[in-house]
Design a protein around this motif. Structure first.
Motif, PDB file in Angstrom:
ATOM      1  N   THR A   1      -8.135   3.859   9.975  1.00 32.08           N
ATOM      2  CA  THR A   1      -9.190   4.698   9.738  1.00 32.08           C
ATOM      3  C   THR A   1      -8.622   6.069   9.091  1.00 32.08           C
ATOM      4  OG1 THR A   1     -10.350   4.307  11.687  1.00 32.08           O
ATOM      5  CG2 THR A   1     -10.663   6.531  11.024  1.00 32.08           C
ATOM      6  N   GLN A   2      -7.472   6.497   9.595  1.00 29.52           N
ATOM      7  CA  GLN A   2      -7.077   7.751   8.816  1.00 29.52           C
ATOM      8  C   GLN A   2      -6.478   7.544   7.330  1.00 29.52           C
ATOM      9  OE1 GLN A   2      -6.985  10.898  10.185  1.00 29.52           O
ATOM     10  NE2 GLN A   2      -8.159   9.663  11.759  1.00 29.52           N
ATOM     11  N   ARG A   3      -6.221   6.356   6.742  1.00 29.37           N
ATOM     12  CA  ARG A   3      -6.137   6.075   5.510  1.00 29.37           C
ATOM     13  C   ARG A   3      -7.449   5.969   4.939  1.00 29.37           C
ATOM     14  NH1 ARG A   3      -2.560   3.535   2.221  1.00 29.37           N
ATOM     15  NH2 ARG A   3      -1.027   3.223   3.751  1.00 29.37           N
TER      16      ARG A   3
ATOM     17  N   MET B   1       0.653  -1.277   0.051  1.00 29.09           N
ATOM     18  CA  MET B   1      -0.211  -0.025  -0.064  1.00 29.09           C
ATOM     19  C   MET B   1       0.907   1.037   0.158  1.00 29.09           C
ATOM     20  SD  MET B   1      -2.876  -1.267   2.594  1.00 29.09           S
ATOM     21  CE  MET B   1      -4.056   0.147   2.295  1.00 29.09           C
ATOM     22  N   LYS B   2       0.222   2.398  -0.555  1.00 35.24           N
ATOM     23  CA  LYS B   2       0.965   3.552  -0.729  1.00 35.24           C
ATOM     24  C   LYS B   2       1.010   4.154   0.753  1.00 35.24           C
ATOM     25  CE  LYS B   2      -1.412   5.689  -3.514  1.00 35.24           C
ATOM     26  NZ  LYS B   2      -2.055   6.788  -4.538  1.00 35.24           N
ATOM     27  N   PRO B   3       2.110   4.852   1.072  1.00 35.50           N
ATOM     28  CA  PRO B   3       2.236   5.499   2.438  1.00 35.50           C
ATOM     29  C   PRO B   3       1.255   6.604   2.515  1.00 35.50           C
ATOM     30  CG  PRO B   3       4.400   5.156   1.634  1.00 35.50           C
ATOM     31  CD  PRO B   3       3.362   4.915   0.452  1.00 35.50           C
ATOM     32  N   VAL B   4       0.473   6.796   3.603  1.00 34.76           N
ATOM     33  CA  VAL B   4      -0.351   7.768   3.809  1.00 34.76           C
ATOM     34  C   VAL B   4       0.568   9.141   3.957  1.00 34.76           C
ATOM     35  CG1 VAL B   4      -2.129   8.887   5.401  1.00 34.76           C
ATOM     36  CG2 VAL B   4      -2.067   6.569   4.996  1.00 34.76           C
TER      37      VAL B   4
ATOM     38  N   GLY C   1     -13.972   4.024  13.297  1.00 30.76           N
ATOM     39  CA  GLY C   1     -13.755   5.413  12.662  1.00 30.76           C
ATOM     40  C   GLY C   1     -14.373   5.635  11.172  1.00 30.76           C
ATOM     41  N   ALA C   2     -14.002   4.552  10.668  1.00 32.25           N
ATOM     42  CA  ALA C   2     -14.195   4.655   8.925  1.00 32.25           C
ATOM     43  C   ALA C   2     -15.733   4.372   8.954  1.00 32.25           C
ATOM     44  CB  ALA C   2     -13.552   3.755   8.176  1.00 32.25           C
ATOM     45  N   ALA C   3     -16.275   3.633   9.838  1.00 30.08           N
ATOM     46  CA  ALA C   3     -17.908   3.409   9.462  1.00 30.08           C
ATOM     47  C   ALA C   3     -18.742   4.156  10.227  1.00 30.08           C
ATOM     48  CB  ALA C   3     -18.072   1.911  10.239  1.00 30.08           C
ATOM     49  N   PHE C   4     -18.254   4.980  11.301  1.00 36.70           N
ATOM     50  CA  PHE C   4     -19.113   5.768  12.144  1.00 36.70           C
ATOM     51  C   PHE C   4     -18.597   7.335  12.288  1.00 36.70           C
ATOM     52  CE2 PHE C   4     -19.400   1.742  14.361  1.00 36.70           C
ATOM     53  CZ  PHE C   4     -20.632   1.356  13.559  1.00 36.70           C
ATOM     54  N   SER C   5     -17.569   7.667  11.525  1.00 32.15           N
ATOM     55  CA  SER C   5     -17.143   9.006  11.501  1.00 32.15           C
ATOM     56  C   SER C   5     -18.298  10.180  11.276  1.00 32.15           C
ATOM     57  CB  SER C   5     -16.028   9.306  10.513  1.00 32.15           C
ATOM     58  OG  SER C   5     -16.523   9.134   9.304  1.00 32.15           O
TER      59      SER C   5
ATOM     60  N   PRO D   1      -5.043  13.663   6.626  1.00 25.86           N
ATOM     61  CA  PRO D   1      -4.621  12.593   7.577  1.00 25.86           C
ATOM     62  C   PRO D   1      -4.045  12.795   8.941  1.00 25.86           C
ATOM     63  CG  PRO D   1      -3.051  12.454   5.788  1.00 25.86           C
ATOM     64  CD  PRO D   1      -4.155  13.474   5.363  1.00 25.86           C
ATOM     65  N   VAL D   2      -4.141  12.051   9.857  1.00 24.88           N
ATOM     66  CA  VAL D   2      -3.816  12.536  11.204  1.00 24.88           C
ATOM     67  C   VAL D   2      -2.521  11.467  11.815  1.00 24.88           C
ATOM     68  CG1 VAL D   2      -4.365  13.083  13.612  1.00 24.88           C
ATOM     69  CG2 VAL D   2      -5.706  13.923  11.777  1.00 24.88           C
ATOM     70  N   GLN D   3      -1.463  11.945  12.021  1.00 27.50           N
ATOM     71  CA  GLN D   3      -0.471  11.198  12.590  1.00 27.50           C
ATOM     72  C   GLN D   3      -0.755  10.878  13.982  1.00 27.50           C
ATOM     73  OE1 GLN D   3       3.982  12.345  11.623  1.00 27.50           O
ATOM     74  NE2 GLN D   3       2.552  14.431  11.086  1.00 27.50           N
ATOM     75  N   TYR D   4      -0.629   9.654  14.582  1.00 26.27           N
ATOM     76  CA  TYR D   4      -1.254   9.055  15.770  1.00 26.27           C
ATOM     77  C   TYR D   4       0.014   8.140  16.336  1.00 26.27           C
ATOM     78  CZ  TYR D   4      -3.909   6.777  19.317  1.00 26.27           C
ATOM     79  OH  TYR D   4      -4.576   6.355  20.427  1.00 26.27           O
ATOM     80  N   ALA D   5       0.085   8.474  17.762  1.00 29.34           N
ATOM     81  CA  ALA D   5       0.820   7.411  18.745  1.00 29.34           C
ATOM     82  C   ALA D   5      -0.066   7.536  19.756  1.00 29.34           C
ATOM     83  CB  ALA D   5       2.267   8.251  19.122  1.00 29.34           C
TER      84      ALA D   5
END
Length: 525
Positions: free
Chosen positions: A355-357, A315-318, A498-502, A367-371
């Motif tokens: 989700t961000q992807r 997959m391509k990087p986000v 997140g993808a389903a319910f955003s 897109p949001v970076q996350y840790a």
């Protein structure tokens, strides 16, 4: 047939599902619990954290460590192994024989049982895995029950645990019998699948649901299972128009929707978020059921297959918007929360990044970076966890070591995990707080060659994570799936929460039921 339960459903959950609330003397199996800490210094965040400095300042950046790179790469974090049956490319690099032996021992347990809970207009099926004397999954509709002699509809309620009335049917399915799963799925609109470990028992249920046009929600915290199900079944689910939504319990609704909530509350573009989980316990301390421990043991025992799956996905990087979020040291001090923290080795990073992807590729959102991290209190807890981690990482490499880890969870986890799980008093006194520190850019400010000029702090707070928050989150996800269909992705498929319910009202539903999303502070720098 009786099933053991440590809790019972609240009236609000029963009202949502239009279920009878008379279930006396019935008990449900204990639930796999989430990672936390039993330290007197680990308390809930009660003050407003100050927003100072950039996320994971340069001096906090950790040196490259192979293990942490394996667990927290750019795409996901925890690694749960594939099995020969689950591998999308059957026959390629099967897991070691001792891992298959682990699975064989697990599958020697009694069959799964699927309990049908029928409401007036819909049928939502709840899965229960009964492994004899040791039950390691949820009874999702049970949370905390008010004891009353008679409910509003006149059904009797005995002191203690109410019982299901006669009009609620029970369907018994053998997880190894596809015909029985098909018969179950045909009678449901949504299946709530609580049967774990999902790497052993999850796929047959998903397959049966898709083939029979039934949506499915689970509470898996196993990234390998979740990612593999996407690659194997996303297109099939889309063709059937059904929704397969994983990780819909404490793993990982608070984290996934917490990032979306933070993004929506920022007056600008959110580019990076760090979350810090704090588990709060009462005077009797904290105990986590060993179901979660087992999933971790199986996962770390064969982490190579998840890495292989990701590499082959190609997959391509986000894209990274704004400065790259730097990784903290394995043990770091969070000034805002006045606590030491370690990386959270759960499913949250994997789920949030998926989700961000999806939001970026399908809805063209930034897109949001996350840790993700978990607070561990003071230096005493840090030392205790270091020793537990070293023991775990050493023993999990060998078949006999994994057997010892699974047989003596209390010993090797230094008391954090046990086969008995928490007592009712421990459940009642427990809660969680997940604090999000976000940074980004105000409207009109380009993230190119500029430093973030907005910071925001939000929180998600709720009751005990495994036995209370998880059933609330799962049931409300199901209600949202049934009632907010217009706001779901247009086609079916395999989705993160997140993808389903955003775009749905799930956050509002959770707020009304004790899982609270709030803004703590927001500043423009």
């Amino acid at each position: 047939m009786e099933v053991q339960a440590p809790w019972a459903p609240t009236e609000s959950l029963l009202e949502d599902l239009d279920l009878p609330s008379d279930r006396a003397d019935e008990k449900a199996p204990p639930t796999p619990k989430v990672n936390g800490t039993n330290d007197e210094n680990a308390t809930c965040v009660g003050t407003t954290p100050l927003l100072t400095g950039n996320l994971a300042d340069a001096d906090e950046e950790a040196p490259p460590v192979d293990l942490l790179e394996d667990l927290t790469d750019d795409r996901t974090e925890e690694e749960i192994p594939l099995t020969a049956k689950e591998d999308a490319r059957a026959g390629e690099n099967p897991p070691p024989e001792d891992l298959l032996k682990d699975r064989a021992e697990e599958e020697a347990s009694p069959i799964s049982k699927l309990v049908s809970v029928e409401s007036e207009n819909e049928c939502i099926l709840e899965s229960i895995y009964d492994s004899g004397n040791e039950c390691n999954t949820d009874k999702m509709l049970d949370s905390s029950w008010s004891n009353q002699d008679e409910d509003a509809t006149g059904r009797e309620q005995h002191s203690g645990r109410p019982t299901l009335s006669s009009e609620v049917g029970i369907i018994i399915c053998d997880i190894t019998n596809p015909a029985s799963l098909d018969e179950m799925a045909k009678q449901a609109t949504v299946v709530l699948n609580c049967v774990g470990p999902y790497r052993f028992y999850g796929e047959p249920v998903i397959k049966a649901c898709i083939e029979n046009g039934t949506s499915c929600i689970d509470i898996s915290g196993e990234p390998q299972f979740l990612e593999l199900m996407y690659w194997k079944y996303h297109e099939k689910a889309a063709e059937k128009g059904v929704y397969i939504i994983g990780s819909s319990g404490f793993d990982s609704i608070p984290a996934d929707l917490g990032v979306i909530y933070t993004r929506d509350k920022m007056n600008g573009t959110l580019t990076a978020v760090e979350s810090f989980l704090t588990i709060c316990s009462g005077p009797e301390g904290l105990s986590i059921h060993d179901g979660t421990w087992k999933s971790a043991v199986y996962g770390f025992g064969d982490k190579s297959n998840l890495k292989k799956l990701r590499n082959e996905s190609d997959m391509k990087p986000v894209p990274i918007v704004g400065p790259k979020l730097k990784r903290r040291w394995p043990i770091s001090y969070c000034r805002e929360l006045s606590s030491y923290s370690i990386p959270f080795l759960g499913a949250d990073v994997s789920v949030v990044k998926r989700t961000q992807r999806y939001l970026h590729e399908n809805l063209e959102q930034s897109p949001v970076q996350y840790a993700a991290y978990v607070t561990v209190g003071g230096i005493t807890s840090v030392i205790k966890l270091m020793f537990a981690g070293l023991f775990f990482l050493f023993f999990v490499r060998f078949g006999i070591g994994r057997q010892l880890l699974i047989k003596f969870p209390w010993l090797f986890s230094f008391g954090y995990f046990s086969k008995q799980g928490p007592t009712q008093k421990q459940i009642d006194a427990s809660s969680f707080t997940m604090t999000f520190f976000g940074q980004g850019f105000s409207q009109g400010v380009s993230p190119v060659k500029n430093k973030p000029n907005i910071r925001i702090c939000t929180q998600v707070k709720g009751p005990e994570a495994g036995y209370v928050t998880t059933p609330i989150a799962m049931v409300q996800a199901a209600m949202t799936l049934l009632n907010d269909a217009a706001d779901l992705p247009k086609a079916g498929g395999v989705f993160t929460p997140g993808a389903a319910f955003s775009r749905t009202k799930l956050i509002d539903r959770l707020n009304e039921r004790g899982i609270e999303f709030s803004v703590i502070s927001s500043t423009e720098v």
